[in-house]
Scaffold this motif. Structure first.
Motif, PDB file in Angstrom:
ATOM      1  N   ASP A 137      56.044  11.173  64.995  1.00 10.48           N
ATOM      2  CA  ASP A 137      56.710   9.940  65.410  1.00 10.48           C
ATOM      3  C   ASP A 137      56.025   9.326  66.630  1.00 10.48           C
ATOM      4  O   ASP A 137      55.725   8.136  66.655  1.00 10.48           O
ATOM      5  CB  ASP A 137      58.180  10.244  65.711  1.00 10.48           C
ATOM      6  CG  ASP A 137      59.051   9.015  65.685  1.00 10.48           C
ATOM      7  OD1 ASP A 137      59.190   8.414  64.596  1.00 10.48           O
ATOM      8  OD2 ASP A 137      59.583   8.651  66.755  1.00 10.48           O
ATOM      9  N   GLU A 138      55.751  10.152  67.628  1.00  6.16           N
ATOM     10  CA  GLU A 138      55.083   9.675  68.848  1.00  6.16           C
ATOM     11  C   GLU A 138      53.687   9.141  68.538  1.00  6.16           C
ATOM     12  O   GLU A 138      53.279   8.099  69.055  1.00  6.16           O
ATOM     13  CB  GLU A 138      54.979  10.804  69.877  1.00  6.16           C
ATOM     14  CG  GLU A 138      56.293  11.229  70.475  1.00  6.16           C
ATOM     15  CD  GLU A 138      56.180  12.516  71.283  1.00  6.16           C
ATOM     16  OE1 GLU A 138      55.054  12.905  71.660  1.00  6.16           O
ATOM     17  OE2 GLU A 138      57.233  13.140  71.528  1.00  6.16           O
ATOM     18  N   GLN A 178      60.568   6.894  59.337  1.00  8.32           N
ATOM     19  CA  GLN A 178      59.894   6.799  60.635  1.00  8.32           C
ATOM     20  C   GLN A 178      59.069   5.514  60.712  1.00  8.32           C
ATOM     21  O   GLN A 178      59.118   4.793  61.711  1.00  8.32           O
ATOM     22  CB  GLN A 178      58.963   7.992  60.853  1.00  8.32           C
ATOM     23  CG  GLN A 178      59.640   9.291  61.153  1.00  8.32           C
ATOM     24  CD  GLN A 178      58.634  10.427  61.240  1.00  8.32           C
ATOM     25  OE1 GLN A 178      57.927  10.705  60.285  1.00  8.32           O
ATOM     26  NE2 GLN A 178      58.586  11.079  62.394  1.00  8.32           N
ATOM     27  N   ILE A 179      58.298   5.243  59.680  1.00  7.68           N
ATOM     28  CA  ILE A 179      57.433   4.060  59.667  1.00  7.68           C
ATOM     29  C   ILE A 179      58.268   2.791  59.724  1.00  7.68           C
ATOM     30  O   ILE A 179      57.962   1.867  60.486  1.00  7.68           O
ATOM     31  CB  ILE A 179      56.500   4.079  58.437  1.00  7.68           C
ATOM     32  CG1 ILE A 179      55.551   5.279  58.505  1.00  7.68           C
ATOM     33  CG2 ILE A 179      55.719   2.763  58.338  1.00  7.68           C
ATOM     34  CD1 ILE A 179      54.840   5.582  57.187  1.00  7.68           C
ATOM     35  N   LEU A 180      59.342   2.729  58.937  1.00  6.86           N
ATOM     36  CA  LEU A 180      60.217   1.553  58.959  1.00  6.86           C
ATOM     37  C   LEU A 180      60.802   1.333  60.349  1.00  6.86           C
ATOM     38  O   LEU A 180      60.828   0.203  60.851  1.00  6.86           O
ATOM     39  CB  LEU A 180      61.348   1.709  57.933  1.00  6.86           C
ATOM     40  CG  LEU A 180      60.962   1.601  56.468  1.00  6.86           C
ATOM     41  CD1 LEU A 180      62.120   2.050  55.581  1.00  6.86           C
ATOM     42  CD2 LEU A 180      60.528   0.191  56.118  1.00  6.86           C
ATOM     43  N   VAL A 227      57.292  -5.092  56.840  1.00  6.34           N
ATOM     44  CA  VAL A 227      56.741  -4.014  56.034  1.00  6.34           C
ATOM     45  C   VAL A 227      56.683  -4.453  54.577  1.00  6.34           C
ATOM     46  O   VAL A 227      57.685  -4.901  54.016  1.00  6.34           O
ATOM     47  CB  VAL A 227      57.593  -2.729  56.152  1.00  6.34           C
ATOM     48  CG1 VAL A 227      57.080  -1.649  55.210  1.00  6.34           C
ATOM     49  CG2 VAL A 227      57.618  -2.236  57.590  1.00  6.34           C
ATOM     50  N   ALA A 228      55.505  -4.319  53.986  1.00  3.38           N
ATOM     51  CA  ALA A 228      55.329  -4.547  52.553  1.00  3.38           C
ATOM     52  C   ALA A 228      55.034  -3.203  51.909  1.00  3.38           C
ATOM     53  O   ALA A 228      54.428  -2.327  52.525  1.00  3.38           O
ATOM     54  CB  ALA A 228      54.185  -5.527  52.303  1.00  3.38           C
ATOM     55  N   VAL A 249      52.771  -4.425  58.385  1.00  5.69           N
ATOM     56  CA  VAL A 249      52.462  -3.048  58.007  1.00  5.69           C
ATOM     57  C   VAL A 249      52.592  -2.975  56.493  1.00  5.69           C
ATOM     58  O   VAL A 249      53.539  -3.507  55.924  1.00  5.69           O
ATOM     59  CB  VAL A 249      53.446  -2.039  58.638  1.00  5.69           C
ATOM     60  CG1 VAL A 249      53.167  -0.630  58.156  1.00  5.69           C
ATOM     61  CG2 VAL A 249      53.403  -2.113  60.144  1.00  5.69           C
ATOM     62  N   VAL A 250      51.645  -2.316  55.849  1.00 12.10           N
ATOM     63  CA  VAL A 250      51.736  -2.041  54.422  1.00 12.10           C
ATOM     64  C   VAL A 250      51.875  -0.536  54.270  1.00 12.10           C
ATOM     65  O   VAL A 250      51.025   0.213  54.748  1.00 12.10           O
ATOM     66  CB  VAL A 250      50.492  -2.544  53.655  1.00 12.10           C
ATOM     67  CG1 VAL A 250      50.597  -2.174  52.173  1.00 12.10           C
ATOM     68  CG2 VAL A 250      50.313  -4.048  53.828  1.00 12.10           C
ATOM     69  N   ILE A 251      52.967  -0.094  53.641  1.00  9.80           N
ATOM     70  CA  ILE A 251      53.136   1.322  53.328  1.00  9.80           C
ATOM     71  C   ILE A 251      52.668   1.500  51.891  1.00  9.80           C
ATOM     72  O   ILE A 251      53.128   0.799  50.982  1.00  9.80           O
ATOM     73  CB  ILE A 251      54.594   1.790  53.473  1.00  9.80           C
ATOM     74  CG1 ILE A 251      55.135   1.515  54.872  1.00  9.80           C
ATOM     75  CG2 ILE A 251      54.682   3.284  53.157  1.00  9.80           C
ATOM     76  CD1 ILE A 251      56.610   1.887  55.045  1.00  9.80           C
ATOM     77  N   SER A 252      51.761   2.437  51.707  1.00  8.60           N
ATOM     78  CA  SER A 252      51.069   2.571  50.428  1.00  8.60           C
ATOM     79  C   SER A 252      51.097   4.000  49.900  1.00  8.60           C
ATOM     80  O   SER A 252      51.180   4.956  50.663  1.00  8.60           O
ATOM     81  CB  SER A 252      49.609   2.136  50.636  1.00  8.60           C
ATOM     82  OG  SER A 252      48.840   2.410  49.509  1.00  8.60           O
TER      83      SER A 252
END
Length: 167
Positions: free
Chosen positions: A28-29, A57-59, A69-70, A111-114
């Motif tokens: 996370d950090e 965490q990313i969201l 976020v996409a 941010v793109v989460i893939s």
């Protein structure tokens, strides 16, 4: 549990390797530091679609850093939709945007989460790296984070993707 447990069968990647894994608070950090460091860049993060905690965490970090976020990858979309329906993931208000609309969002706000953290040949990250993704292309200045350790046996696939991304 009240009747007792006769057998517990467990499996863990890298269980035979000496040492320990860092706690999720360290992840996370580190992710938060990357977001701050890349304040003017678009961020693309590949992780396991099944790692709902990492996605959360990313969201959360994206929301904290005022980023949209996409989602890219069928399994990523399916897992987030299912997890959201059963309350296992909380999507901060107005955070998710359709992949078709990312061209309208400044790089510093996206941010793109893939999928594709293991270098799978048809995954979203692989298609991005090979310039074969219909909606997301890797551009100069992008920061790509692979937020997963390669599963033993996948090291060459992951290495190929990293090399393609660098090129």
């Amino acid at each position: 549990g009240e009747k007792g447990v006769d057998v517990l069968i467990g499996d863990s990647t890298n269980a035979l390797n000496e040492g320990f894994s860092n706690s999720e608070s360290v992840v996370d950090e580190t992710l938060n530091e990357m977001f701050v460091k890349c304040k003017n860049n678009r961020i693309i993060i590949a992780t396991f679609a099944s790692n709902v905690h990492r996605i959360q965490q990313i969201l959360n970090i994206a929301y904290k850093n005022k980023r949209k976020v996409a989602l890219s990858g069928r399994s990523m979309i399916n897992v987030i939709e299912a997890s959201s329906k059963i309350g296992e993931i909380t999507i901060p208000k107005d955070t998710i945007v359709d992949l078709d609309k990312i061209k309208n969002i400044p790089d510093r706000e996206l941010v793109v989460i893939s999928t594709g953290s293991q270098g799978e040949p048809m995954s979203a990250l692989t298609r991005m790296a090979m310039d074969d993704h219909k909606k997301v292309g890797i551009m100069p200045g992008d920061t790509v984070i692979i937020s997963a350790t390669p599963i033993p046996g996948n090291e060459k696939l992951v290495g190929r993707i990293i090399n393609a991304l660098v090129r």
